[in-house]
Design a protein around this motif. Sequence first.
Motif, PDB file in Angstrom:
ATOM      1  N   THR A  77      93.784  79.057  97.752  1.00 21.29           N
ATOM      2  CA  THR A  77      93.046  79.924  97.109  1.00 21.29           C
ATOM      3  C   THR A  77      92.133  80.795  98.084  1.00 21.29           C
ATOM      4  OG1 THR A  77      92.692  78.191  95.601  1.00 21.29           O
ATOM      5  CG2 THR A  77      90.936  79.907  95.410  1.00 21.29           C
ATOM      6  N   ALA A  78      92.388  82.153  97.703  1.00 16.27           N
ATOM      7  CA  ALA A  78      91.296  83.107  98.582  1.00 16.27           C
ATOM      8  C   ALA A  78      90.093  83.445  97.476  1.00 16.27           C
ATOM      9  CB  ALA A  78      92.316  84.062  99.005  1.00 16.27           C
ATOM     10  N   ILE A  79      89.096  83.377  98.202  1.00 13.21           N
ATOM     11  CA  ILE A  79      87.808  83.830  97.270  1.00 13.21           C
ATOM     12  C   ILE A  79      87.058  85.007  98.010  1.00 13.21           C
ATOM     13  CG2 ILE A  79      85.710  83.026  96.531  1.00 13.21           C
ATOM     14  CD1 ILE A  79      86.714  80.067  96.855  1.00 13.21           C
ATOM     15  N   VAL A  80      87.013  85.929  96.967  1.00 13.15           N
ATOM     16  CA  VAL A  80      86.083  87.145  97.369  1.00 13.15           C
ATOM     17  C   VAL A  80      84.815  86.652  96.417  1.00 13.15           C
ATOM     18  CG1 VAL A  80      85.599  89.693  97.009  1.00 13.15           C
ATOM     19  CG2 VAL A  80      87.832  88.799  97.400  1.00 13.15           C
ATOM     20  N   PHE A  81      83.347  87.069  97.154  1.00 15.54           N
ATOM     21  CA  PHE A  81      82.205  86.673  96.485  1.00 15.54           C
ATOM     22  C   PHE A  81      80.976  87.527  96.740  1.00 15.54           C
ATOM     23  CE2 PHE A  81      82.730  84.492 100.529  1.00 15.54           C
ATOM     24  CZ  PHE A  81      81.441  84.697 101.197  1.00 15.54           C
ATOM     25  N   VAL A  82      80.146  87.637  95.959  1.00 17.81           N
ATOM     26  CA  VAL A  82      78.858  88.377  96.279  1.00 17.81           C
ATOM     27  C   VAL A  82      77.960  87.279  96.606  1.00 17.81           C
ATOM     28  CG1 VAL A  82      77.209  90.020  95.492  1.00 17.81           C
ATOM     29  CG2 VAL A  82      79.592  90.263  94.987  1.00 17.81           C
ATOM     30  N   ARG A  83      76.862  87.571  97.679  1.00 18.70           N
ATOM     31  CA  ARG A  83      76.166  86.494  98.002  1.00 18.70           C
ATOM     32  C   ARG A  83      74.935  86.472  96.986  1.00 18.70           C
ATOM     33  NH1 ARG A  83      78.462  88.612 102.479  1.00 18.70           N
ATOM     34  NH2 ARG A  83      79.103  87.016 103.964  1.00 18.70           N
ATOM     35  N   PRO A  84      74.543  85.288  96.826  1.00 12.80           N
ATOM     36  CA  PRO A  84      73.673  85.027  95.670  1.00 12.80           C
ATOM     37  C   PRO A  84      72.389  86.041  95.247  1.00 12.80           C
ATOM     38  CG  PRO A  84      73.795  83.253  97.135  1.00 12.80           C
ATOM     39  CD  PRO A  84      74.413  84.197  97.802  1.00 12.80           C
ATOM     40  N   ILE A  85      71.689  86.359  96.175  1.00 12.01           N
ATOM     41  CA  ILE A  85      70.582  87.645  96.239  1.00 12.01           C
ATOM     42  C   ILE A  85      71.113  88.832  95.337  1.00 12.01           C
ATOM     43  CG2 ILE A  85      69.001  89.019  96.977  1.00 12.01           C
ATOM     44  CD1 ILE A  85      68.252  86.733  99.263  1.00 12.01           C
ATOM     45  N   ALA A  86      71.958  89.233  96.109  1.00 12.83           N
ATOM     46  CA  ALA A  86      72.987  90.524  95.556  1.00 12.83           C
ATOM     47  C   ALA A  86      73.510  90.305  94.054  1.00 12.83           C
ATOM     48  CB  ALA A  86      73.687  91.014  96.466  1.00 12.83           C
ATOM     49  N   ALA A  87      73.981  89.032  93.886  1.00 13.27           N
ATOM     50  CA  ALA A  87      74.906  88.666  92.750  1.00 13.27           C
ATOM     51  C   ALA A  87      73.772  88.986  91.674  1.00 13.27           C
ATOM     52  CB  ALA A  87      75.500  87.466  93.096  1.00 13.27           C
ATOM     53  N   LYS A  88      72.595  88.275  91.809  1.00 12.72           N
ATOM     54  CA  LYS A  88      71.667  88.203  90.812  1.00 12.72           C
ATOM     55  C   LYS A  88      71.481  89.631  90.099  1.00 12.72           C
ATOM     56  CE  LYS A  88      67.253  86.468  89.450  1.00 12.72           C
ATOM     57  NZ  LYS A  88      65.869  85.603  90.169  1.00 12.72           N
TER      58      LYS A  88
END
Length: 209
Positions: A77-88
């Motif tokens: 499983t590879a994951i691309v994510f946006v860190r919490p502050i920006a994700a909000k």
Amino acid sequence: MSSAFEVSVRANVKEITKSLTALAYKQISFATAQALTALAKEVQVDEIENITSTFKKPKPFTKKSVGMRGARKDNLTAIVFVRPIAAKYLEPYEGGGNHVLSGRALFNPKNIKLDQYGQLPRKVLDRLKARKDVFIGPVASKSGTVNGVWQRIPAKKNQPGHLKLLIRFGDALAVSKRLNYRSRAKAIVDRRFNAVFGEAMSKALATAR
């Protein structure tokens, strides 16, 4: 963004394994992990470019908030994510809605010069907040309640004390742009998986012992 979603390549791998040799079959987990990691990097780069083209001068913080975690042989499983502050604050640009306000609605400032990213410079607000003759909040006026940064002007000989509006805060506006990061990510995986997996398998076979 906060809403996770999955793009599965199980069917792709299952179809490919039908024609593999015994040696290649032994390398499939390694090759799959390498392919998923490579694809995740492509999705990460695309999302950063997407943010850059969607917004006018996005802050470096926003672009750097897109992260990636690669796959392993024992965890495909590879994951691309946006860190919490920006994700909000980026979430409405995917699903719709109003801009996300932070703190005391310090958004959509009026009557003041904004920085190169179209936002209120933090040092300006900090400087004003430190002044004893300044406060932040709503004030009732003849035209309705006005939320903003106010200066208390002391009374003079023939003039009573009053409030001077330094910065007016507007209400949160509905977002008008979309990132479409889910559909973009899926399109990259669908379009690129076979080619990327083929490259990974070739390298795995070349180094197999």
